[in-house]
Design a protein around this motif. Sequence first.
Motif, mmCIF file in Angstrom:
data_model
loop_
_atom_site.group_PDB
_atom_site.id
_atom_site.type_symbol
_atom_site.label_atom_id
_atom_site.label_comp_id
_atom_site.label_asym_id
_atom_site.label_seq_id
_atom_site.Cartn_x
_atom_site.Cartn_y
_atom_site.Cartn_z
ATOM 1 N N GLY A 356 0.831 -1.202 0.000
ATOM 2 C CA GLY A 356 0.000 0.000 0.000
ATOM 3 C C GLY A 356 0.866 1.252 0.000
ATOM 4 N N ILE A 357 0.224 2.393 0.210
ATOM 5 C CA ILE A 357 0.959 3.656 0.273
ATOM 6 C C ILE A 357 0.445 4.480 1.444
ATOM 7 N N GLU A 358 1.160 5.546 1.745
ATOM 8 C CA GLU A 358 0.724 6.424 2.828
ATOM 9 C C GLU A 358 -0.602 7.102 2.449
ATOM 10 N N ASP A 359 -1.461 7.293 3.452
ATOM 11 C CA ASP A 359 -2.762 7.921 3.185
ATOM 12 C C ASP A 359 -2.616 9.316 2.610
ATOM 13 N N CYS A 360 -1.575 10.019 2.983
ATOM 14 C CA CYS A 360 -1.386 11.389 2.504
ATOM 15 C C CYS A 360 -1.017 11.428 1.021
ATOM 16 N N ARG A 361 -0.661 10.277 0.419
ATOM 17 C CA ARG A 361 -0.246 10.249 -0.978
ATOM 18 C C ARG A 361 -1.285 9.605 -1.882
ATOM 19 N N LEU A 362 -2.485 9.310 -1.338
ATOM 20 C CA LEU A 362 -3.508 8.657 -2.152
ATOM 21 C C LEU A 362 -3.971 9.514 -3.312
ATOM 22 N N GLN A 363 -3.859 10.832 -3.175
ATOM 23 C CA GLN A 363 -4.229 11.738 -4.266
ATOM 24 C C GLN A 363 -3.029 12.089 -5.146
ATOM 25 N N SER A 364 -1.871 12.256 -4.526
ATOM 26 C CA SER A 364 -0.708 12.738 -5.275
ATOM 27 C C SER A 364 -0.118 11.691 -6.202
ATOM 28 N N ILE A 365 -0.445 10.391 -6.008
ATOM 29 C CA ILE A 365 0.144 9.372 -6.885
ATOM 30 C C ILE A 365 -0.332 9.508 -8.325
ATOM 31 N N PHE A 366 -1.391 10.291 -8.540
ATOM 32 C CA PHE A 366 -1.892 10.491 -9.905
ATOM 33 C C PHE A 366 -1.275 11.733 -10.560
ATOM 34 N N GLN A 367 -0.292 12.352 -9.890
ATOM 35 C CA GLN A 367 0.407 13.482 -10.469
ATOM 36 C C GLN A 367 1.638 12.994 -11.235
ATOM 37 N N PRO A 368 2.051 13.719 -12.292
ATOM 38 C CA PRO A 368 3.221 13.288 -13.074
ATOM 39 C C PRO A 368 4.490 13.227 -12.231
ATOM 40 N N PHE A 369 5.321 12.222 -12.486
ATOM 41 C CA PHE A 369 6.625 12.012 -11.851
ATOM 42 C C PHE A 369 6.514 11.786 -10.341
ATOM 43 N N GLU A 370 5.366 11.320 -9.897
ATOM 44 C CA GLU A 370 5.187 10.988 -8.479
ATOM 45 C C GLU A 370 5.471 9.506 -8.290
ATOM 46 N N ARG A 371 6.517 9.197 -7.542
ATOM 47 C CA ARG A 371 6.908 7.810 -7.305
ATOM 48 C C ARG A 371 7.072 7.572 -5.820
ATOM 49 N N GLY A 372 6.979 6.302 -5.444
ATOM 50 C CA GLY A 372 7.120 5.944 -4.046
ATOM 51 C C GLY A 372 8.566 5.974 -3.595
#
Length: 426
Positions: A356-372
């Motif tokens: 999974g991912i951090e809850d704070c990044r659930l929206q930002s993962i759909f932004q360009p060049f956003e990686r874990g």
Amino acid sequence: MSKPSLLFWKLFLAFWLATTLTFLVGVGVLELGRFRPGDPHVQTILAAQERLLQQFGVEAAGQLLSVWEHPPDEAIGVYDSAGQLLAGLPVAQPVYERAVISKDGRTLSIRSTHAPDERGRPWPHTPLLIGTLMSALFSGYMAYYLAWPLAYLRRAMSDAAQGRFETRVKPAMGKRRDEIVDLAEDCDRMANQLKVLVQAQQHLLHDISHELRSPLTRLRAAIGLLRQDATRLEMLERIERESERMDTLIEALLTLARLQGRPESIEREPVDIVELLAMIVEDAQFEAGIKGCRVQLQACPPFIAYASGELLYRCFENVIRNAVRYTRPGTTVRVSAQISEDASRLRVQITDQGPGIEDCRLQSIFQPFERGVGDTSVGFGLGLAIAARAVHMHGGNIAARNEAGGGLTVEIDLHSARSLHDITLA
């Protein structure tokens, strides 16, 4: 505190005028009804006098007038043909006079200082009715005055949100001059600035992508020549991998730039989304098998949408491959498709068994060049961004959430639009 604006004074004066006129008209109607010469009480007495004279004679009529409590300025009298007062009070200057044949056959006349009002008193709720009507007229005018420019503004904002920046609001305002027109002018200026910025961004991405393609082509040509030297094969393989990686990045940038354009710039055709998912899952099984996991599709009946098959293929492929990449070995990536009860929407859920991912990044993962964290060597952070742009371009929604037992679910909601107009309204 700033001084009141022009729109404030318009609203203030309009409502003040409506309230004042309502009050004055209501009071005027009441006063006219109170002081007009006609009196329905006098009308009742005169009608009774006429009937008494016809049926019982002068004596009965006189008894009624003797017990009548008349106002000081009102008088009724019964006279004979010679002008002799027979009953009631003397009337020097009659305003009303009516001849009557009495019971004994004599011609008598009934005289009064006030004329009866055949219409009667005004309806007691007349002021309320007039006030309500006037308030409704003024309120309707003010509602229209304020609502129609706001409707134009809302339409312009909706067009701008969908990437159509040519809509202008100020020309529709005509000769109107107030703060709403200033707002419309600012809205037009904002739309024009957004158009310039979006076009500049698209041109930049397009130019960078094409500028990178030229040295990449020359690099591949050089790799082909160097392959003839067997001592440099290891170095060449690394260079080739990096060139392929760069080519993938350029292709992703070009796709992203194309998706950020207008929705109507994408060619659409009827596409069976469920069949598209089945093809992608079948291709993803190979990559999942290498990792030791598998991809399972829970399909539904065919769902036809008016869409770009290429873009939706990229969308679902990016999400499913991303799920395969992060799911744990030996687990299953579940892909489910469900049609709504009214058969107008399709909900696709892709669930992995990863961290999974951090809850704070659930929206930002759909932004360009956003990686874990720790993913800098895998991908470019453009897959989910491309998926989000493709879904939004088709009037759908995409969201991610963490599952309680672990793993991430990406949910995509699409509608069965049959035309470009339906997509625009969605």
